[in-house]
Scaffold this motif. Sequence first.
Motif, PDB file in Angstrom:
ATOM      1  N   ASP A  19       0.812  -1.226   0.000  1.00 20.06           N
ATOM      2  CA  ASP A  19       0.000   0.000   0.000  1.00 20.06           C
ATOM      3  C   ASP A  19       0.844   1.275   0.000  1.00 20.06           C
ATOM      4  OD1 ASP A  19       0.931  -0.355   2.631  1.00 20.06           O
ATOM      5  OD2 ASP A  19      -0.805   0.660   3.493  1.00 20.06           O
ATOM      6  N   TRP A  21       3.407   4.110  -1.629  1.00 19.90           N
ATOM      7  CA  TRP A  21       3.887   4.760  -2.842  1.00 19.90           C
ATOM      8  C   TRP A  21       5.013   5.687  -2.438  1.00 19.90           C
ATOM      9  CZ3 TRP A  21      -0.448   6.911  -6.524  1.00 19.90           C
ATOM     10  CH2 TRP A  21      -1.186   5.851  -7.041  1.00 19.90           C
ATOM     11  N   TYR A  53      -5.993  13.405  -6.992  1.00 15.46           N
ATOM     12  CA  TYR A  53      -5.903  12.119  -7.694  1.00 15.46           C
ATOM     13  C   TYR A  53      -5.199  11.036  -6.878  1.00 15.46           C
ATOM     14  CZ  TYR A  53      -7.086  15.146 -11.597  1.00 15.46           C
ATOM     15  OH  TYR A  53      -7.702  16.058 -12.410  1.00 15.46           O
ATOM     16  N   PRO A  55      -4.928   8.229  -4.332  1.00 19.53           N
ATOM     17  CA  PRO A  55      -5.825   7.357  -3.575  1.00 19.53           C
ATOM     18  C   PRO A  55      -5.574   7.497  -2.070  1.00 19.53           C
ATOM     19  CG  PRO A  55      -4.751   6.148  -5.356  1.00 19.53           C
ATOM     20  CD  PRO A  55      -4.077   7.480  -5.267  1.00 19.53           C
ATOM     21  N   LYS A  56      -6.635   7.598  -1.301  1.00 21.88           N
ATOM     22  CA  LYS A  56      -6.483   7.790   0.143  1.00 21.88           C
ATOM     23  C   LYS A  56      -6.192   6.496   0.889  1.00 21.88           C
ATOM     24  CE  LYS A  56      -8.641  12.163   0.627  1.00 21.88           C
ATOM     25  NZ  LYS A  56      -9.358  13.074   1.470  1.00 21.88           N
ATOM     26  N   ASP A  57      -6.208   5.371   0.193  1.00 22.22           N
ATOM     27  CA  ASP A  57      -5.916   4.103   0.869  1.00 22.22           C
ATOM     28  C   ASP A  57      -4.429   3.753   0.796  1.00 22.22           C
ATOM     29  OD1 ASP A  57      -5.881   3.575  -1.870  1.00 22.22           O
ATOM     30  OD2 ASP A  57      -6.785   1.597  -1.650  1.00 22.22           O
ATOM     31  N   LYS A  58      -3.604   4.688   0.365  1.00 20.04           N
ATOM     32  CA  LYS A  58      -2.165   4.457   0.247  1.00 20.04           C
ATOM     33  C   LYS A  58      -1.420   5.173   1.359  1.00 20.04           C
ATOM     34  CE  LYS A  58      -2.548   2.256  -3.661  1.00 20.04           C
ATOM     35  NZ  LYS A  58      -2.430   0.816  -3.654  1.00 20.04           N
ATOM     36  N   ILE A  82      -4.756  12.192   4.203  1.00 17.15           N
ATOM     37  CA  ILE A  82      -3.889  11.279   3.451  1.00 17.15           C
ATOM     38  C   ILE A  82      -2.713  10.879   4.334  1.00 17.15           C
ATOM     39  CG2 ILE A  82      -2.379  11.085   1.434  1.00 17.15           C
ATOM     40  CD1 ILE A  82      -4.256  13.117   0.027  1.00 17.15           C
TER      41      ILE A  82
END
Length: 97
Positions: A19, A21, A53, A55-58, A82
Motif C-alpha cells: 500500500d 507509494w 488524484y 488514492p487515500k488508501d495508500k 492522506i
Amino acid sequence: MEFQTIGIREFNQYRKRPDAWVIDLRSKEEFEEVHVEGARNIPYEELGMYKKYLPKDKLYLLYCDRGSSSLLAAKELSREGIRAATLAGGIQAALQK
C-alpha cells in the motif's frame, strides 16, 4: 491525521508494503538524474494539482533533496486525510544507505 518523520531504515521497510507509494518531490531533472528505485516523481510545486488524484488508501513515502519540502508536503497531505511519511535527510539519506 498525523504524519511521520522516518529514518532510512523505516523508509526501506515501508517501501516493501503493497500500500506504499514512494514520491520524489524534486524537479523532473533531479529525478531523472538519480532517484529511489520505484519512486514516482511529483515535483513539490505541482503537488497541489495531483492531490485530488492520490488514492487515500495508500501510504505516501515522501522525499526531496534534504527533507524540508517533504516535511511541508507531509503536513499538507495529512491535513487532507492522506497518510504520509517524510524521509529525514531526503535523497541524501537514501543515497548513503
